[in-house]
Every structure is written in structure tokens, then in C-alpha cells.
Design a protein around this motif. Sequence first.
Motif: not given
Length: 556
Positions: A300-304, A506-510
Motif C-alpha cells: 500500500l505504501s509503494m502505491a503512494v 507508512a510514513t508520508l512526510f515530516p
Amino acid sequence: MTVHRKAVLIAAAMAATAALALSGCSAGGGDSADSLDGSQLLTIPREDMGTFDRNFNPFANPDFPMTQVAIYESMLIYNPADGTTTPWLATDWEVAPDSSGITYHLREGVKWSDGEPLVADDVVLSFDLQREVRGGFDYIESVTAVDPLTVQFDFNQPFSPALLDIGQQVIAPSHIWNDVDDPTKFANEDPVGTGPYTEITNFQAQSFDLGKNPNYWQPEKQNIEGIRMLAFAGNDGANLAAANGDVDWAPQFIPNIDEAYVAKDPEHRFYWFPTTGSMISWQFNTTKAPFDDENVRKALSMAVDREQVTEVGMQGYTHPADCTGLSGSYDTWRDQAVVDSCTWTERDLEGAGELLDAAGITLGADGKRVLPDGSPFAFDFSVGSTSSDWVSVGNVISQNLAELGVTVTVAAKDWGDVVAGYENGTFDSGIVWSANAPTPYQFYRGVMSTETVKPVGEQTFDNYHRYGNPEADALLAQFAASSDEAQQQSIMNDLQALFAEAAPVATLFPGPEFGAASTLRFTGWPSEDDPYAPLGGVRARTAVLILTSLEPVVAD
């Protein structure tokens, strides 16, 4: 947290509310007879509270505006913008060589706003109440008032991060709180604090004013007359007030800020968004299949598309996260080897599809993914409807995942409902902030320690995704027991590698520290050139550094 765009009519109504609040007039009751001159007040919007309820309880209601900023103070203040520590209610301290305890020495001459002296018993009482009401500080065995200005903390285990962890806890007066029957329900409508602005001179549903603490220990730093907080049910109203020049400090998400805010008065307006805030992540409820499978989380993270998330959803105000999980405040801890070897924060639809196929989540004839039992792989992305930036992030993720055949519905609701779902474990997935402390210890503990995992249905204030890893427990214990910097760095590298392997979230952004301000009425703001505090940290204890640094502009 920020806000969903409203219709023009609602924005106009909010503007009228702001104007009413700024005028100091309201149909509601309050202490208006004692209200300060609004032209002398530092005016700040609160964009996630449509109305204010008078509750300044620093333990049960710590996020209420100015409670832990202007009214109550801590023994020291850590500034993530430059990594410095400022002694505050304590002047100095001694840490036990084996990290088994700390002794703090309180500042002489500090008085509560009612004139009573600050004493060590106040510290003891504050930690008792904090642990009773919200938990935490499990490593503390005892807190002892050695003498009126000395307080000793003894631990049940070595704990090297304790200095700043303990030092940043706000302190309340024992002579007031000892008489409180139920600290979880006490509204504390007329607070007694040591902070610079403690006196409630006006309180109404849409605004309240704080005047100077008459007994503040730094009277030379009370250069502004007071503070006015304005309530808004979303960013649109708060942003309109900022654009119109009705507020001095705007600590919320403002789309297209150069045009919408700065360009209206470029001589006086500026912003500074350091990416030293909490890591923002897409969390999955790991008590629900298939989110308990780390390969599904990675897929799921790799799809972002994180470039799209940050450029479109966050207006380019931040940058994509890597899979160490560390925000910009932890750059000195980051292990580049982990960054270079991990791929689940990079977009790879083909690789994501392969991981889902291996997990038995396959494409149906209609191009949609189905679970092994044949049901659709569809779930919610929970987010507060008032957070326009995070709603936009959710929409980007939903579109990204549709390309993988996964249906993600952006469930934008009231933040109270969203957080309740997080706390009791009923949510599917959602956007979440993380612990942001002086070291990454608290971050990794909050996302991977089994000690922070609560059963579904039991309220938790941490680790909403309910993931625990015994290996993380062991590494965290090693880190806490070590005071050697090289050893701590090595252990932290291992924690980063474990995080990258397990992908608990799933980390997105700081998180950028949203902060816009005007020098039209007040000067002395922090900036990239003078980062004495994060400009966006109006809800953090570092904000008191700003309140005690500002000076009013004197008219010619």
C-alpha cells in the motif's frame, strides 16, 4: 491540523464571527468589563475549535489554547528548530551516572500568579496527576521533594531520555490541586499558573483574552499586553482573518500562502515552515486483516506517489519521507544506509502488485483487488474534515491506490469522531501524527513497542495502529540504559533498520511547522535566520519563548 474548504457563505459567516470577536463584543457572557484593549493584544486564531469551553485543566485538557503555553510552564524547554535546551522553572540538574535518576533545582523567586511561591511539592503533585490522568512516565519509581527548591526523580530502570522527557512536563500548583476531588473533571476555569499570561480578562464562546500574570518571574519579558484567541471551525475562517490582517500570528495551513497572505502586505508579512514537526504517516489498524501483514502495508505504501502527496496535498510545504520514519528534527540520527536500502517509500506499482498477489489479494475481472475470501479490498482513510491539507492528501492516496485496484474511501468526519476511532481501535486506516521529542526514542516506542499496544476497545493515546515488536522493546531498553552517544547512535541505527523491515506505518512526510506572522503590530518573531523557536509551534511549550520575545510596535 487544518481545515476543509467551505462555501463562500460559510466563510463570510466566519469572517463576521471573527470581526465580532475582534471587537470584544458578543451575545454570550464573559468578563467583558475587565477586557483588555484589543488593539494591544497578540491575536491568534485556533482553526480546529468552533467554540471555546472554559476548561484550562493542564492534565485532562492539555491541548486547550494557551494552557501549556502561556499559563503553565515546565522546568526546561527544548527547541527542535535548533536543538537547544533552555532552563526555565529549573536552573540546573544532575543526572545519575547510570541514568537511574535525575535531580532538578528549581529557580528561586518564582511565584504562582496568586502570589504563592513555586516549591518542589508542586512538581511532585504535577507528576502524580499526570500519571493518574493520562498515564506515562512508567519508568519513574518515585518523585521526592528533597527541600523546597530541589526535587529528586528515582527510576525503576535506567532511562537516558528522561532529562527532557521529565523537564518538559508542565507544573501545576499543589496548593490548588491538592483540593481537587476529581482531576479528570475539574474545569479549572480560573487557572493559577507561573506563565507570563494567566489572567482571563474576557471569555466568550468565540474568543477569550489573557492578561499579564501579575507575579511573573520575568516581568521584563512581558512586553505585550496580552493574548486574544479566536475560535474557528476550520481553516477557511482562520485564513480569511489572516488575509484581512485581523490576526498577528497564523499557525495553520494556508493554501498558496505567498499570494493569499504575504502578497497582501509584503512589507510586514512572512512565513517559516521548518520540517521539524511530527512525522505524518498513513496508519493501518493492524488488528484487522490484511493490515497485520507487513508486506501488505509495504504494498500500500509503494502505491503512494509521495511527490504528488507533498506537492498537491501539502502545497509543496514539505517533502517526502523516507522509511527510517524520522522527521527533520532527527536529521543527525538518520542512518543513510537504511535510507538507501529501503524502497517501500518509493512509488512502484508493479512491485506493490506483486506483494499483494503473494498475499492472495488478487485482481478481479473488473480490475479491482479482492481478498482471499473473495470480498473487495476496500477500506476507509479516516481524516478530520476540517483539515483541508490532510483531506487533500487522502484524496491523492485514494487516486494512487485506485491504480493498484484498491478502493480507499476518504472518510472525512469531525476530528473528535476520527480520534475516537483511533483511540478505541475501530478505524481501518487514517492519517496520524507521531511523538516529536528530543530524541527518536519516543517516536519508535510509540510506533513499535509492545508496551504501548492496547486491546481494541481500550482507549489509548499512543500507537493507534496497535503494532508491537519484541525486538523493538529490546532495542529501546538498550537505548534507555545507555548514556554513551556512540552506542546510542548504533542502537538507533538498528531501530531504523527494524522500522524499515516491519513498516508498522507508512510514513508520508515530516510535518511542517506552519507559522505565518505579521510585523505590523509586533516584532521579534523567530525565523530561519533566528530559529529560537519554531514559528509554527503555537501549541508547543516552545511558544512561550515567542511570547516572551515579542515587542509591540510603537506608533510614531
